[in-house]
Design a protein around this motif. Sequence first.
Motif, PDB file in Angstrom:
ATOM      1  N   PHE A   1       0.864  -1.177   0.000  1.00 24.42           N
ATOM      2  CA  PHE A   1       0.000   0.000   0.000  1.00 24.42           C
ATOM      3  C   PHE A   1       0.895   1.218   0.000  1.00 24.42           C
ATOM      4  O   PHE A   1       2.082   1.142   0.320  1.00 24.42           O
ATOM      5  N   SER A   2       0.327   2.336  -0.375  1.00 26.45           N
ATOM      6  CA  SER A   2       1.091   3.566  -0.517  1.00 26.45           C
ATOM      7  C   SER A   2       0.939   4.452   0.708  1.00 26.45           C
ATOM      8  O   SER A   2      -0.139   4.568   1.276  1.00 26.45           O
TER       9      SER A   2
ATOM     10  N   ALA B   1       0.237   6.443  11.150  1.00 23.61           N
ATOM     11  CA  ALA B   1       1.293   6.303  12.162  1.00 23.61           C
ATOM     12  C   ALA B   1       2.356   5.324  11.697  1.00 23.61           C
ATOM     13  O   ALA B   1       3.554   5.571  11.849  1.00 23.61           O
ATOM     14  N   LEU B   2       1.945   4.205  11.118  1.00 19.56           N
ATOM     15  CA  LEU B   2       2.920   3.225  10.630  1.00 19.56           C
ATOM     16  C   LEU B   2       3.728   3.812   9.483  1.00 19.56           C
ATOM     17  O   LEU B   2       4.925   3.578   9.377  1.00 19.56           O
TER      18      LEU B   2
ATOM     19  N   PHE C   1       6.344   6.970   0.038  1.00 17.28           N
ATOM     20  CA  PHE C   1       6.917   5.651  -0.202  1.00 17.28           C
ATOM     21  C   PHE C   1       5.820   4.605  -0.136  1.00 17.28           C
ATOM     22  O   PHE C   1       4.688   4.890   0.235  1.00 17.28           O
ATOM     23  N   ASP C   2       6.155   3.382  -0.511  1.00 15.05           N
ATOM     24  CA  ASP C   2       5.228   2.257  -0.440  1.00 15.05           C
ATOM     25  C   ASP C   2       5.637   1.333   0.701  1.00 15.05           C
ATOM     26  O   ASP C   2       6.809   1.257   1.063  1.00 15.05           O
TER      27      ASP C   2
ATOM     28  N   LEU D   1       5.489  -4.989   8.460  1.00 11.46           N
ATOM     29  CA  LEU D   1       5.313  -3.876   7.541  1.00 11.46           C
ATOM     30  C   LEU D   1       6.695  -3.307   7.225  1.00 11.46           C
ATOM     31  O   LEU D   1       7.446  -2.949   8.135  1.00 11.46           O
ATOM     32  N   THR D   2       7.022  -3.234   5.943  1.00  7.09           N
ATOM     33  CA  THR D   2       8.357  -2.816   5.513  1.00  7.09           C
ATOM     34  C   THR D   2       8.262  -1.625   4.577  1.00  7.09           C
ATOM     35  O   THR D   2       7.512  -1.655   3.597  1.00  7.09           O
ATOM     36  N   ASN D   3       9.011  -0.572   4.893  1.00  7.58           N
ATOM     37  CA  ASN D   3       9.161   0.574   3.999  1.00  7.58           C
ATOM     38  C   ASN D   3       9.997   0.092   2.818  1.00  7.58           C
ATOM     39  O   ASN D   3      11.139  -0.329   2.983  1.00  7.58           O
ATOM     40  N   LEU D   4       9.439   0.139   1.615  1.00  5.11           N
ATOM     41  CA  LEU D   4      10.138  -0.400   0.450  1.00  5.11           C
ATOM     42  C   LEU D   4      11.251   0.511  -0.058  1.00  5.11           C
ATOM     43  O   LEU D   4      12.064   0.075  -0.876  1.00  5.11           O
ATOM     44  N   ASP D   5      11.322   1.760   0.439  1.00  9.73           N
ATOM     45  CA  ASP D   5      12.438   2.633   0.078  1.00  9.73           C
ATOM     46  C   ASP D   5      13.641   2.385   0.977  1.00  9.73           C
ATOM     47  O   ASP D   5      14.765   2.256   0.512  1.00  9.73           O
ATOM     48  N   THR D   6      13.395   2.330   2.298  1.00 12.96           N
ATOM     49  CA  THR D   6      14.504   2.186   3.254  1.00 12.96           C
ATOM     50  C   THR D   6      14.707   0.765   3.731  1.00 12.96           C
ATOM     51  O   THR D   6      15.712   0.467   4.355  1.00 12.96           O
TER      52      THR D   6
END
Length: 172
Positions: free
Chosen positions: A42-43, A166-167, A48-49, A84-89
Motif C-alpha cells: 500500500f502507498s 502512524a505506521l 513511499f510504499d 510492515l516494511t518501507n520499500l524505500d529504506t
Amino acid sequence: MKNPRLLVPVAVLGLSLTGASSVVAAGPERDPVTVDSYDFQFSCGDDFDVRISGTSSTKSLFWLDEQGNVTRFRMQVSAPRDVLTNLDTMTSVEVGAHFVQTYTRVPGTNEYTVTVVGHRYLATDPGAGIIMRDVGRIVFSDPSEQTVTFEAGVHDAADPDLLGLALCGVVD
C-alpha cells in the motif's frame, strides 16, 4: 489505508447475512476456522510504499433469530506477526493482534454495533520496543467503525486510518 483485518469481518458478516435466510433459530453456529496468509503493498502517499505480510486465523460464531436473520456475529482473530516494511529504506515494524470482534444487531433495524476487545494492534520496532498499541475495549455505532461510542484501555490508534498514517510515519 484500510487494514485487511478490519475489512474481512464486514465481508464475512455480509456472507453470513445472505446465507442465513433458511436457517431456523438455535444456539450459535460455528464456521470453520479460517487461516489467511497475505503479502501486499500500500502507498503512504507520495512518500513511499509499504509491504505488509503475515498470517491470521479467525474463529467465527453467529446467532440467528426465529426467521434466520443474524442477530449477533463474533470473530476471534489472531494475527501474531504482520511485518510492515518501507520499500524505500527497507526498515520494518511488526504488528500483532489478538482480539474478539462482535457485531450486534440494533433491535428493529438492519444496523449493527461493533465491539472490539483485546489487542487490536500492538506495533513494535526491533530495538525500540512498543511504538503503538490499541488494547482494551472499543464500541463503534456502525460496522464501518467510524463512530466510537465507548472505549476503555490504551488506544494510540483507534481509527484504522490513523494506524496507517502512524505506521507510515514510523517506518519513514
